[in-house]
Design a protein around this motif. Structure first.
Motif, PDB file in Angstrom:
ATOM      1  N   LEU A  63       0.799  -1.222   0.000  1.00  0.00           N
ATOM      2  CA  LEU A  63       0.000   0.000   0.000  1.00  0.00           C
ATOM      3  C   LEU A  63       0.834   1.276   0.000  1.00  0.00           C
ATOM      4  O   LEU A  63       0.371   2.311  -0.497  1.00  0.00           O
ATOM      5  N   LEU A  64       2.022   1.246   0.561  1.00  0.00           N
ATOM      6  CA  LEU A  64       2.835   2.464   0.624  1.00  0.00           C
ATOM      7  C   LEU A  64       3.069   3.107  -0.741  1.00  0.00           C
ATOM      8  O   LEU A  64       3.001   4.343  -0.865  1.00  0.00           O
ATOM      9  N   PRO A  65       3.339   2.330  -1.811  1.00  0.00           N
ATOM     10  CA  PRO A  65       3.570   2.967  -3.115  1.00  0.00           C
ATOM     11  C   PRO A  65       2.367   3.730  -3.658  1.00  0.00           C
ATOM     12  O   PRO A  65       2.531   4.551  -4.569  1.00  0.00           O
ATOM     13  N   ARG A  66       1.180   3.491  -3.097  1.00  0.00           N
ATOM     14  CA  ARG A  66      -0.018   4.166  -3.593  1.00  0.00           C
ATOM     15  C   ARG A  66      -0.290   5.488  -2.882  1.00  0.00           C
ATOM     16  O   ARG A  66      -1.209   6.222  -3.254  1.00  0.00           O
ATOM     17  N   LEU A  67       0.481   5.795  -1.834  1.00  0.00           N
ATOM     18  CA  LEU A  67       0.274   7.046  -1.113  1.00  0.00           C
ATOM     19  C   LEU A  67       0.791   8.216  -1.937  1.00  0.00           C
ATOM     20  O   LEU A  67       1.838   8.126  -2.582  1.00  0.00           O
ATOM     21  N   PRO A  68       0.100   9.344  -1.920  1.00  0.00           N
ATOM     22  CA  PRO A  68       0.609  10.531  -2.611  1.00  0.00           C
ATOM     23  C   PRO A  68       1.954  10.959  -2.035  1.00  0.00           C
ATOM     24  O   PRO A  68       2.223  10.762  -0.841  1.00  0.00           O
ATOM     25  N   ALA A  69       2.795  11.531  -2.869  1.00  0.00           N
ATOM     26  CA  ALA A  69       4.101  12.011  -2.420  1.00  0.00           C
ATOM     27  C   ALA A  69       3.924  12.985  -1.264  1.00  0.00           C
ATOM     28  O   ALA A  69       3.049  13.857  -1.282  1.00  0.00           O
ATOM     29  N   GLY A  70       4.741  12.808  -0.233  1.00  0.00           N
ATOM     30  CA  GLY A  70       4.709  13.704   0.917  1.00  0.00           C
ATOM     31  C   GLY A  70       3.723  13.328   1.999  1.00  0.00           C
ATOM     32  O   GLY A  70       3.638  14.030   3.013  1.00  0.00           O
ATOM     33  N   THR A  71       2.943  12.248   1.802  1.00  0.00           N
ATOM     34  CA  THR A  71       1.993  11.826   2.838  1.00  0.00           C
ATOM     35  C   THR A  71       2.745  11.400   4.095  1.00  0.00           C
ATOM     36  O   THR A  71       3.645  10.557   4.046  1.00  0.00           O
ATOM     37  N   GLU A  72       2.397  12.002   5.211  1.00  0.00           N
ATOM     38  CA  GLU A  72       3.033  11.632   6.473  1.00  0.00           C
ATOM     39  C   GLU A  72       2.415  10.322   6.981  1.00  0.00           C
ATOM     40  O   GLU A  72       1.190  10.177   7.008  1.00  0.00           O
ATOM     41  N   VAL A  73       3.265   9.382   7.345  1.00  0.00           N
ATOM     42  CA  VAL A  73       2.819   8.085   7.836  1.00  0.00           C
ATOM     43  C   VAL A  73       3.167   7.968   9.319  1.00  0.00           C
ATOM     44  O   VAL A  73       4.340   8.025   9.697  1.00  0.00           O
ATOM     45  N   GLU A  74       2.142   7.828  10.171  1.00  0.00           N
ATOM     46  CA  GLU A  74       2.399   7.588  11.594  1.00  0.00           C
ATOM     47  C   GLU A  74       2.945   6.172  11.764  1.00  0.00           C
ATOM     48  O   GLU A  74       2.403   5.221  11.190  1.00  0.00           O
ATOM     49  N   GLN A  75       3.990   6.025  12.563  1.00  0.00           N
ATOM     50  CA  GLN A  75       4.687   4.748  12.699  1.00  0.00           C
ATOM     51  C   GLN A  75       4.517   4.194  14.111  1.00  0.00           C
ATOM     52  O   GLN A  75       4.848   4.862  15.092  1.00  0.00           O
ATOM     53  N   TYR A  76       4.011   2.961  14.215  1.00  0.00           N
ATOM     54  CA  TYR A  76       3.847   2.295  15.511  1.00  0.00           C
ATOM     55  C   TYR A  76       4.308   0.837  15.405  1.00  0.00           C
ATOM     56  O   TYR A  76       3.503  -0.090  15.543  1.00  0.00           O
ATOM     57  N   PRO A  77       5.588   0.604  15.189  1.00  0.00           N
ATOM     58  CA  PRO A  77       6.057  -0.766  14.924  1.00  0.00           C
ATOM     59  C   PRO A  77       5.933  -1.711  16.112  1.00  0.00           C
ATOM     60  O   PRO A  77       5.842  -2.928  15.921  1.00  0.00           O
ATOM     61  N   ASP A  78       5.935  -1.185  17.341  1.00  0.00           N
ATOM     62  CA  ASP A  78       5.869  -2.038  18.527  1.00  0.00           C
ATOM     63  C   ASP A  78       4.489  -2.011  19.185  1.00  0.00           C
ATOM     64  O   ASP A  78       4.348  -2.405  20.341  1.00  0.00           O
ATOM     65  N   SER A  79       3.496  -1.528  18.451  1.00  0.00           N
ATOM     66  CA  SER A  79       2.140  -1.449  18.978  1.00  0.00           C
ATOM     67  C   SER A  79       1.249  -2.413  18.202  1.00  0.00           C
ATOM     68  O   SER A  79       1.730  -3.308  17.507  1.00  0.00           O
ATOM     69  N   LEU A  80      -0.055  -2.237  18.310  1.00  0.00           N
ATOM     70  CA  LEU A  80      -1.018  -3.044  17.560  1.00  0.00           C
ATOM     71  C   LEU A  80      -2.181  -2.142  17.176  1.00  0.00           C
ATOM     72  O   LEU A  80      -2.794  -1.506  18.038  1.00  0.00           O
ATOM     73  N   ILE A  81      -2.474  -2.084  15.880  1.00  0.00           N
ATOM     74  CA  ILE A  81      -3.610  -1.326  15.369  1.00  0.00           C
ATOM     75  C   ILE A  81      -4.814  -2.258  15.302  1.00  0.00           C
ATOM     76  O   ILE A  81      -4.754  -3.319  14.660  1.00  0.00           O
ATOM     77  N   ILE A  82      -5.903  -1.887  15.959  1.00  0.00           N
ATOM     78  CA  ILE A  82      -7.127  -2.692  15.918  1.00  0.00           C
ATOM     79  C   ILE A  82      -8.327  -1.757  15.766  1.00  0.00           C
ATOM     80  O   ILE A  82      -8.215  -0.550  16.003  1.00  0.00           O
ATOM     81  N   PRO A  83      -9.487  -2.277  15.385  1.00  0.00           N
ATOM     82  CA  PRO A  83     -10.696  -1.440  15.377  1.00  0.00           C
ATOM     83  C   PRO A  83     -11.013  -0.945  16.778  1.00  0.00           C
ATOM     84  O   PRO A  83     -10.640  -1.567  17.790  1.00  0.00           O
ATOM     85  N   GLY A  84     -11.727   0.175  16.863  1.00  0.00           N
ATOM     86  CA  GLY A  84     -12.189   0.643  18.158  1.00  0.00           C
ATOM     87  C   GLY A  84     -13.083  -0.390  18.824  1.00  0.00           C
ATOM     88  O   GLY A  84     -13.836  -1.102  18.166  1.00  0.00           O
ATOM     89  N   MET A  85     -12.990  -0.465  20.142  1.00  0.00           N
ATOM     90  CA  MET A  85     -13.810  -1.428  20.878  1.00  0.00           C
ATOM     91  C   MET A  85     -15.200  -0.846  21.153  1.00  0.00           C
ATOM     92  O   MET A  85     -15.373   0.368  21.227  1.00  0.00           O
ATOM     93  N   ILE A  86     -16.160  -1.741  21.286  1.00  0.00           N
ATOM     94  CA  ILE A  86     -17.575  -1.378  21.402  1.00  0.00           C
ATOM     95  C   ILE A  86     -18.130  -2.016  22.672  1.00  0.00           C
ATOM     96  O   ILE A  86     -17.835  -3.174  22.971  1.00  0.00           O
ATOM     97  N   ASP A  87     -18.899  -1.267  23.424  1.00  0.00           N
ATOM     98  CA  ASP A  87     -19.483  -1.733  24.686  1.00  0.00           C
ATOM     99  C   ASP A  87     -20.992  -1.895  24.481  1.00  0.00           C
ATOM    100  O   ASP A  87     -21.667  -0.949  24.070  1.00  0.00           O
ATOM    101  N   THR A  88     -21.522  -3.071  24.779  1.00  0.00           N
ATOM    102  CA  THR A  88     -22.946  -3.321  24.533  1.00  0.00           C
ATOM    103  C   THR A  88     -23.849  -3.065  25.745  1.00  0.00           C
ATOM    104  O   THR A  88     -25.061  -3.248  25.650  1.00  0.00           O
ATOM    105  N   HIS A  89     -23.266  -2.606  26.863  1.00  0.00           N
ATOM    106  CA  HIS A  89     -24.117  -2.253  28.011  1.00  0.00           C
ATOM    107  C   HIS A  89     -23.279  -1.490  29.028  1.00  0.00           C
ATOM    108  O   HIS A  89     -22.385  -2.045  29.666  1.00  0.00           O
ATOM    109  N   VAL A  90     -23.577  -0.197  29.192  1.00  0.00           N
ATOM    110  CA  VAL A  90     -22.849   0.641  30.143  1.00  0.00           C
ATOM    111  C   VAL A  90     -23.765   1.791  30.554  1.00  0.00           C
ATOM    112  O   VAL A  90     -24.632   2.213  29.787  1.00  0.00           O
TER     113      VAL A  90
END
Length: 459
Positions: A63-90
């Motif tokens: 995917l990186l080659p498809r980014l427009p030139a100059g696009t800033e990429v946030e880097q988190y190599p030691d983390s984990l990207i996941i969808p936001g979590m959802i709470d079904t009763h609070v």
């Protein structure tokens, strides 16, 4: 023969990108041996976002080659990207009763909950607490939720207004409670129905907001009010319904006294037209196979609330039997009976409840339940729950070494299942590095982003 053009179109100008290990689910993995085809994982992944929506996710090298030139990429190599979590009763108004000592359900309501909720008749207080509640959800990695407000119309208005300001997907409703409750929280039958209608007309489908018809539980509504609740569902078939059910032995006995003509607690809700695919019943601990069969037949869902069930001494939910009966089950914090807004902590407690039941809850299933599974329970998986293109860019950056215990377990090449289990058992709000709503960072752990949260911390 004409050559086929295999060039992939570039991403549009103005898109943003986040790089790091990336995980999301496309199906249910299963409680025991997880189905490996249920998730997509990229050890070096890229998430591309534009105008609040996911454009693409996948291997960074592709995917990186498809980014427009100059696009800033946030880097988190030691983390984990996941969808936001959802709470079904609070419960939004119950922050102040979190971790209150020494009672079971019915006494806990009388001692702590009702006096606290009475304050929400004050519109200014409701607005402040709604903002604080949403900020705290974000610090814990929760990006959308099915929420109980109070019996005051102004409190529901305040929550919806605050959520709209964050472009945050909140489903909520005014609590309907016209009997067996003290002054200050008890509403009037006819007025409760009319106010609910007004709130539906104003907020349901307004941006990302949705309405849930909300009788607290059968004991605090007259037959007339339950009839009105069923009427609201008939009048507005795309709203949700939320209530409590079969949480505590004393509660169940009380319902039997109040509704002797009904064959069971579930039959009370069934009789008034409150069961269906858009209904979420919190708890459902003390139930039988007949109940599960009726839930499956009607499509009614259960919100599994492990931290409140153990804290209040209510019992151990039977997750395996519910899923074997094809009952849809969501995972929920149930704060303030629950002891943490963290879905990570809730996963850990769910694991322990299953262990005590002689069952298994693998980390893939737990993370699925907190993301895509809960989105499906709440009928919002068309827009949230995973990182599929076109969905809202609600996502998290999880810090895999956020605490001393997690750092001890952290290894760069740790297997995915072990990594998830570490986060699930040892993780808490410290593991939430960043929370994004529709592509906007709404919480940054390192800068404590969130106005109401800052005010709370500063005194």
């Amino acid at each position: 023969m004409t050559a086929t053009n295999t060039t992939v179109a570039p991403f549009p100008a103005g898109c943003t990108a986040v790089r790091g290990p990336l995980l999301h689910f496309i199906a249910e993995p299963g409680l025991n041996a997880p189905d490996p085809s249920a998730h997509e994982y990229h050890a070096d992944g890229l998430l591309v976002v534009a105008e609040g929506r996911v454009l693409a996710n996948g291997a960074a090298a592709e995917l990186l080659p498809r980014l427009p030139a100059g696009t800033e990429v946030e880097q988190y190599p030691d983390s984990l990207i996941i969808p936001g979590m959802i709470d079904t009763h609070v419960h939004m108004p119950q922050l102040a009763v979190l971790a209150s000592y020494g009672t079971q359900l019915l006494e806990w309501l009388e001692t702590y909950t009702f006096p606290t909720e009475a304050r929400f008749a004050d519109a200014a207080w409701a607005a402040d607490q709604s903002q604080l509640f949403l900020d705290l959800l974000l610090t814990h990695g929760t990006t959308s939720a099915l929420v109980f407000s109070t019996s005051h119309k102004v409190a529901a208005e305040a929550l919806f207004s605050a959520a709209e300001g964050y472009n945050m997907a909140i489903t909520s409703g005014k609590v309907m409670m016209d009997c067996h409750a003290p002054d200050g929280v008890r509403d009037e039958t006819e007025a409760s129905y009319q106010e609910s209608r007004e709130l539906i007309e104003r907020w349901h489908g307004q941006g990302r907001q949705r309405y849930a018809v909300t009788p607290r539980f059968a004991a605090t509504s007259t037959a007339q009010q339950l009839t009105y609740a069923g009427q609201l569902l008939a009048e507005y078939p795309d709203v949700l319904m939320q209530t409590h059910w079969a949480e505590n032995h004393a509660e169940i006995a009380w319902i039997k006294e109040l509704f002797p003509e009904r064959s069971s607690y579930l039959d009370v809700y069934d009789h008034f037209g409150l069961l269906g695919a858009r209904s979420v019943l919190a708890h459902g601990i003390h139930i039988d196979d007949g109940d599960r069969a009726r839930l499956a037949e009607t499509g009614t869902r259960i919100a599994f609330c492990p931290t409140s069930n153990t804290f209040l001494g209510s019992g151990l939910f039977d997750l395996a039997s519910a899923r074997a009966a094809d009952v849809e089950v969501g995972l929920a914090t149930d704060v303030g009976g629950g002891t943490s807004l963290s879905m990570l902590a809730t996963m850990a407690e769910a694991y322990k409840v299953c262990q005590l039941r002689g069952q298994s809850l693998n980390p893939f299933q737990a993370f699925y339940m907190a993301t895509l599974g809960n989105a499906r329970v709440l009928h919002q998986d068309d827009s949230t729950g995973n990182l599929a293109p076109g969905k809202y860019a609600d996502f998290l950056i999880l810090d895999r070494s956020a605490s001393p215990a997690l750092r001890l377990k952290h290894e760069p090449e740790r297997a995915l299942q072990a990594m998830l289990f570490d986060l699930m058992i040892l993780g808490d709000d410290r593991a939430i590095r960043r929370t994004y709503i529709a592509g906007q960072c709404r919480y940054d752990r390192d800068s404590v982003k969130g106005a109401a949260l800052n005010a709370c911390i500063s005194g």
